[in-house]
Motif scaffolding. Sequence first.
Motif, PDB file in Angstrom:
ATOM      1  N   ALA A 117       0.900  -1.225  -0.099  1.00 29.03           N
ATOM      2  CA  ALA A 117       0.021   0.066   0.158  1.00 29.03           C
ATOM      3  C   ALA A 117       0.956   1.282  -0.053  1.00 29.03           C
ATOM      4  CB  ALA A 117      -0.860   0.013   1.338  1.00 29.03           C
ATOM      5  N   ALA A 118       0.813   1.916  -0.860  1.00 28.42           N
ATOM      6  CA  ALA A 118       1.490   3.463  -1.137  1.00 28.42           C
ATOM      7  C   ALA A 118       0.508   4.248  -0.933  1.00 28.42           C
ATOM      8  CB  ALA A 118       1.951   3.563  -2.607  1.00 28.42           C
ATOM      9  N   GLU A 119       0.863   5.311   0.150  1.00 23.29           N
ATOM     10  CA  GLU A 119      -0.159   6.266   0.557  1.00 23.29           C
ATOM     11  C   GLU A 119       0.350   7.503   0.790  1.00 23.29           C
ATOM     12  OE1 GLU A 119      -3.302   5.136   0.719  1.00 23.29           O
ATOM     13  OE2 GLU A 119      -3.271   3.008   0.826  1.00 23.29           O
ATOM     14  N   THR A 120      -0.473   8.352   0.470  1.00 25.15           N
ATOM     15  CA  THR A 120      -0.002   9.781   0.755  1.00 25.15           C
ATOM     16  C   THR A 120      -0.721  10.436   2.040  1.00 25.15           C
ATOM     17  OG1 THR A 120      -2.050  10.842  -0.534  1.00 25.15           O
ATOM     18  CG2 THR A 120      -0.122  10.390  -1.671  1.00 25.15           C
ATOM     19  N   GLU A 121      -1.590   9.763   2.804  1.00 28.34           N
ATOM     20  CA  GLU A 121      -2.101  10.432   3.853  1.00 28.34           C
ATOM     21  C   GLU A 121      -2.570   8.820   4.937  1.00 28.34           C
ATOM     22  OE1 GLU A 121      -5.314  12.676   3.436  1.00 28.34           O
ATOM     23  OE2 GLU A 121      -6.268  11.353   1.932  1.00 28.34           O
ATOM     24  N   HIS A 122      -2.785   8.965   6.051  1.00 28.92           N
ATOM     25  CA  HIS A 122      -3.162   7.877   6.966  1.00 28.92           C
ATOM     26  C   HIS A 122      -2.997   6.630   6.623  1.00 28.92           C
ATOM     27  CE1 HIS A 122      -5.972  11.014   7.769  1.00 28.92           C
ATOM     28  NE2 HIS A 122      -6.679  11.244   6.574  1.00 28.92           N
ATOM     29  N   LEU A 123      -1.384   6.464   6.598  1.00 30.25           N
ATOM     30  CA  LEU A 123      -0.568   5.243   6.205  1.00 30.25           C
ATOM     31  C   LEU A 123      -1.136   3.984   6.678  1.00 30.25           C
ATOM     32  CD1 LEU A 123       1.956   4.197   4.440  1.00 30.25           C
ATOM     33  CD2 LEU A 123       3.197   4.275   6.637  1.00 30.25           C
TER      34      LEU A 123
END
Length: 224
Positions: A148-154
């Motif tokens: 999972a690559a995330e910009t927020e709320h990893l």
Amino acid sequence: AARRLTEPYLAGRSVLVTAGPTREYLDPVRFLSNRSSGKMGYALAAAAAEAGAEVTLISGPVTLEPPPGVQQVQVESAQQMCDATLTRTAATDIFIGCAAVADYRPTRPAAQKIKKGSQGLALELERTPDTLEQISKLADKPFMVGFAAETEHLETNARHKLNSKGLDMIAANWIKAGRGFEVDDNALTVLWHGGKVELPMAPKIYLARGLIKLIAEHYHAKDS
Ligand code: CTP
Ligand code: CA
């Protein structure tokens, strides 16, 4: 005798890795894609092979050479990646979904090059198949690892994907300037049901060895 880089944690096991982006064509010369160099997936395939596994790497278009001893299958679209994966899952002990798969594709790709007009252009898109979700529905599914690559709320987002996609483990990383994509170093937060560990910033090949070791431990704990 040759010195081992890692212990043969996965001797006799088969590992399937997806890597790289997919391409979803609008017309014969244009496509939608995701940012992905394929480096993490290729490093994981190399690390799994070092650990003694028989490794198949299903790869979207990247500029990397397959690691020694790894069988590479080249695909372009999300549909091809899904098909290539599903035909091989029965023979797979561990599945690692590291590909940056396009979530949408043009609903009606043009057979000929689209000519520009004086107006703007609206694209109609439809969903692509989700490879991880499809494998998860199988009765005799392999040990499942997602990314999972995330910009927020990893962590919240990654834990949601761990549960909703029926995974055993998920490796989450931040997408920030100079992190995650197209760089040689990365850091991962690895989550499973009831636990987590941080793998600190390191070159992707070292990170991959750490993650393969962790996967092997959890795989053997579940298998025994
Ligand atoms: N994945 C997949 N097939 C897809 C989309 C994603 O197999 N069509 C896999 C990826 O390889 C990754 C995991 O699912 O291991 C999570 O991908 P991600 O894009 O983070 O999750 P999505 O469920 O697509 O959610 P969103 O993009 O909305 O965050
Ligand atoms: Ca996605």
